[in-house]
Design a protein around this motif. Structure first.
Motif, mmCIF file in Angstrom:
data_model
loop_
_atom_site.group_PDB
_atom_site.id
_atom_site.type_symbol
_atom_site.label_atom_id
_atom_site.label_comp_id
_atom_site.label_asym_id
_atom_site.label_seq_id
_atom_site.Cartn_x
_atom_site.Cartn_y
_atom_site.Cartn_z
ATOM 1 N N GLU A 1 0.821 -1.206 0.000
ATOM 2 C CA GLU A 1 0.000 0.000 0.000
ATOM 3 C C GLU A 1 0.861 1.265 0.000
ATOM 4 N N LEU A 2 1.982 1.229 0.708
ATOM 5 C CA LEU A 2 2.910 2.363 0.691
ATOM 6 C C LEU A 2 3.503 2.536 -0.707
ATOM 7 N N THR A 3 3.869 1.435 -1.341
ATOM 8 C CA THR A 3 4.404 1.486 -2.708
ATOM 9 C C THR A 3 3.367 2.050 -3.669
ATOM 10 N N GLN A 4 2.135 1.630 -3.509
ATOM 11 C CA GLN A 4 1.064 2.132 -4.360
ATOM 12 C C GLN A 4 0.876 3.643 -4.166
ATOM 13 N N ALA A 5 0.906 4.107 -2.933
ATOM 14 C CA ALA A 5 0.772 5.546 -2.663
ATOM 15 C C ALA A 5 1.944 6.318 -3.263
ATOM 16 N N TRP A 6 3.144 5.756 -3.161
ATOM 17 C CA TRP A 6 4.336 6.400 -3.730
ATOM 18 C C TRP A 6 4.218 6.476 -5.254
ATOM 19 N N ASN A 7 3.807 5.375 -5.864
ATOM 20 C CA ASN A 7 3.653 5.361 -7.317
ATOM 21 C C ASN A 7 2.632 6.393 -7.774
ATOM 22 N N ARG A 8 1.550 6.503 -7.053
ATOM 23 C CA ARG A 8 0.531 7.498 -7.395
ATOM 24 C C ARG A 8 1.099 8.911 -7.277
ATOM 25 N N ARG B 1 3.648 7.439 -11.308
ATOM 26 C CA ARG B 1 3.848 6.089 -11.833
ATOM 27 C C ARG B 1 2.603 5.220 -11.694
ATOM 28 N N GLY B 2 1.548 5.833 -11.168
ATOM 29 C CA GLY B 2 0.283 5.126 -10.995
ATOM 30 C C GLY B 2 -0.866 6.100 -11.222
ATOM 31 N N ARG B 3 -2.057 5.567 -11.397
ATOM 32 C CA ARG B 3 -3.224 6.414 -11.628
ATOM 33 C C ARG B 3 -3.538 7.235 -10.382
ATOM 34 N N ALA B 4 -3.815 8.506 -10.582
ATOM 35 C CA ALA B 4 -4.128 9.408 -9.471
ATOM 36 C C ALA B 4 -5.508 9.140 -8.887
ATOM 37 N N LYS B 5 -6.393 8.516 -9.657
ATOM 38 C CA LYS B 5 -7.745 8.175 -9.211
ATOM 39 C C LYS B 5 -8.467 9.390 -8.629
ATOM 40 N N GLY B 6 -8.248 10.567 -9.259
ATOM 41 C CA GLY B 6 -8.929 11.773 -8.819
ATOM 42 C C GLY B 6 -8.380 12.407 -7.561
ATOM 43 N N PRO C 1 -2.730 16.394 -5.326
ATOM 44 C CA PRO C 1 -1.374 16.194 -4.776
ATOM 45 C C PRO C 1 -1.365 16.202 -3.244
ATOM 46 N N GLU C 2 -2.178 17.053 -2.633
ATOM 47 C CA GLU C 2 -2.247 17.087 -1.168
ATOM 48 C C GLU C 2 -2.815 15.789 -0.605
ATOM 49 N N ASP C 3 -3.854 15.267 -1.271
ATOM 50 C CA ASP C 3 -4.428 13.987 -0.860
ATOM 51 C C ASP C 3 -3.406 12.864 -0.989
ATOM 52 N N MET C 4 -2.650 12.891 -2.070
ATOM 53 C CA MET C 4 -1.657 11.838 -2.296
ATOM 54 C C MET C 4 -0.533 11.918 -1.270
ATOM 55 N N ARG C 5 -0.141 13.118 -0.853
ATOM 56 C CA ARG C 5 0.883 13.259 0.192
ATOM 57 C C ARG C 5 0.339 12.727 1.523
ATOM 58 N N ASP D 1 -2.007 10.444 1.798
ATOM 59 C CA ASP D 1 -2.046 8.986 1.644
ATOM 60 C C ASP D 1 -0.677 8.378 1.921
ATOM 61 N N LEU D 2 0.375 9.016 1.400
ATOM 62 C CA LEU D 2 1.739 8.518 1.623
ATOM 63 C C LEU D 2 2.067 8.525 3.115
ATOM 64 N N ALA D 3 1.719 9.608 3.788
ATOM 65 C CA ALA D 3 1.967 9.693 5.232
ATOM 66 C C ALA D 3 1.175 8.627 5.983
ATOM 67 N N ASP D 4 -0.091 8.449 5.613
ATOM 68 C CA ASP D 4 -0.929 7.453 6.288
ATOM 69 C C ASP D 4 -0.398 6.041 6.099
ATOM 70 N N GLU D 5 0.024 5.722 4.886
ATOM 71 C CA GLU D 5 0.553 4.378 4.627
ATOM 72 C C GLU D 5 1.897 4.161 5.319
ATOM 73 N N THR D 6 2.693 5.218 5.436
ATOM 74 C CA THR D 6 3.948 5.125 6.185
ATOM 75 C C THR D 6 3.652 4.836 7.653
ATOM 76 N N ALA D 7 2.645 5.518 8.196
ATOM 77 C CA ALA D 7 2.242 5.278 9.584
ATOM 78 C C ALA D 7 1.751 3.843 9.774
ATOM 79 N N ASP D 8 0.967 3.340 8.801
ATOM 80 C CA ASP D 8 0.505 1.952 8.890
ATOM 81 C C ASP D 8 1.673 0.976 8.893
ATOM 82 N N LEU D 9 2.642 1.210 8.026
ATOM 83 C CA LEU D 9 3.797 0.315 7.957
ATOM 84 C C LEU D 9 4.580 0.339 9.273
ATOM 85 N N LEU D 10 4.800 1.529 9.814
ATOM 86 C CA LEU D 10 5.499 1.630 11.097
ATOM 87 C C LEU D 10 4.723 0.906 12.191
ATOM 88 N N GLY D 11 3.416 1.115 12.217
ATOM 89 C CA GLY D 11 2.603 0.449 13.231
ATOM 90 C C GLY D 11 2.703 -1.057 13.151
#
Length: 105
Positions: free
Chosen positions: A39-46, A50-55, A58-62, A64-74
Motif C-alpha cells: 500500500e505504501l508502494t502504491q501511494a508512492w507510485n501514485r 507512476r500510478g493512476r491518481a484516481k482523482g 497532490p495534497e491527498d496523495m501526500r 495517503d503517503l503519510a498514512d501508509e507510512t504510519a501503517d507500515l510503522l505500526g
C-alpha cells in the motif's frame, strides 16, 4: 518511546481485530507488513506519477503517503512486539547508535 508506541499500536490493533473477527496468528503479523508495504508502494507510485491518481489531489496523495507510512510503522512495531524483539537495542546495535551521553557541565 518505542515501547510506548508499540503498546498503543497493540491496543488499537487488538480492538480492531476483535471488532472484525480477525485472528492474529504468527503469520498474520508478517503478512500485514507485506500488505502495508504494498500500500505504501502504491501511494508512492501514485504521488510520483507512476500510478493512476484516481482523482486524488497532490495534497491527498501526500496525506495517503503519510498514512501508509504510519501503517507500515505500526505493523512493524506490532511484529516486533509479537516476536519479543527489543527494537531499541537492535537499532543501537545494527545502526551503531550510541546511547546519549549526559554531561555534568
Amino acid at each position: 518511546m518505542l515501547c510506548r508506541l508499540a503498546e498503543q499500536f497493540e491496543a488499537a490493533s487488538s480492538a480492531h481485530v476483535a471488532e472484525n473477527g480477525i485472528e492474529r496468528d504468527a503469520d498474520w503479523f508478517l503478512l500485514k507488513l507485506q500488505e502495508e508495504m504494498g500500500e505504501l508502494t502504491q501511494a508512492w507510485n501514485r504521488l510520483t506519477g507512476r500510478g493512476r491518481a484516481k482523482g486524488r489531489s497532490p495534497e491527498d496523495m501526500r496525506r495517503d503517503l503519510a498514512d501508509e507510512t504510519a501503517d507500515l510503522l505500526g505493523h512493524l512495531l506490532l511484529f516486533a512486539h509479537r516476536n519479543e524483539i527489543d527494537l531499541a537495542a537492535a537499532i543501537e546495535r545494527k545502526w551503531r547508535f550510541q546511547p546519549a551521553q549526559t554531561s555534568d557541565r
